[in-house]
Scaffold this motif. Structure first.
Motif, PDB file in Angstrom:
ATOM      1  N   ARG A  19       0.842  -1.210   0.000  1.00 44.31           N
ATOM      2  CA  ARG A  19       0.000   0.000   0.000  1.00 44.31           C
ATOM      3  C   ARG A  19       0.873   1.256   0.000  1.00 44.31           C
ATOM      4  N   ALA A  20       1.928   1.264   0.799  1.00 46.70           N
ATOM      5  CA  ALA A  20       2.816   2.434   0.855  1.00 46.70           C
ATOM      6  C   ALA A  20       3.474   2.673  -0.502  1.00 46.70           C
ATOM      7  N   ALA A  21       3.948   1.618  -1.136  1.00 44.90           N
ATOM      8  CA  ALA A  21       4.598   1.765  -2.447  1.00 44.90           C
ATOM      9  C   ALA A  21       3.609   2.255  -3.498  1.00 44.90           C
ATOM     10  N   ASP A  22       2.384   1.795  -3.421  1.00 44.42           N
ATOM     11  CA  ASP A  22       1.367   2.223  -4.385  1.00 44.42           C
ATOM     12  C   ASP A  22       0.974   3.689  -4.215  1.00 44.42           C
ATOM     13  N   ASN A  23       1.083   4.201  -2.987  1.00 45.15           N
ATOM     14  CA  ASN A  23       0.629   5.554  -2.690  1.00 45.15           C
ATOM     15  C   ASN A  23       1.738   6.599  -2.608  1.00 45.15           C
ATOM     16  N   TYR A  24       2.993   6.183  -2.682  1.00 47.85           N
ATOM     17  CA  TYR A  24       4.108   7.125  -2.528  1.00 47.85           C
ATOM     18  C   TYR A  24       4.695   7.477  -3.883  1.00 47.85           C
TER      19      TYR A  24
END
Length: 97
Positions: A19-24
């Motif tokens: 999720r972090a990689a998708d949103n950063y």
């Protein structure tokens, strides 16, 4: 969450990383970046030795390679080596102030 089985904690952490990689989306950085990376990477062929950071860093990427496997620098072998390299790097930065 501390009492959850290791596999469940690992799965949750893995999903949080996705999720972090998708949103950063990193923004351009005008300085120099210090990258501490494992010497065994699976994405060098796609992103280069700088793992893609060279595309947003203006003044280049300083790469410090730690013996170990991608995504696993915090194990018993690589963790202390990583800590030594980070301490040395911070000491150099502090002496340059």
């Amino acid at each position: 969450t501390r009492h959850l089985p290791y596999e469940e904690r690992y799965a949750r952490a893995h999903q949080a990383n996705i999720r972090a990689a998708d949103n950063y989306w990193p923004e351009p950085y005008s300085g120099r970046l210090s990258l501490f990376r494992a010497n065994v990477q699976i994405l060098d062929w796609h992103f280069s030795r700088a793992l893609g950071w060279q595309t947003i860093v203006k003044d280049g990427v300083e790469i410090t390679t730690i013996p170990g496997l991608f995504g696993n620098l915090f194990n018993q072998h690589s963790g202390p080596l990583l800590a030594e390299q980070v301490k040395a790097h911070l000491s150099r930065l502090q002496s340059n102030l």
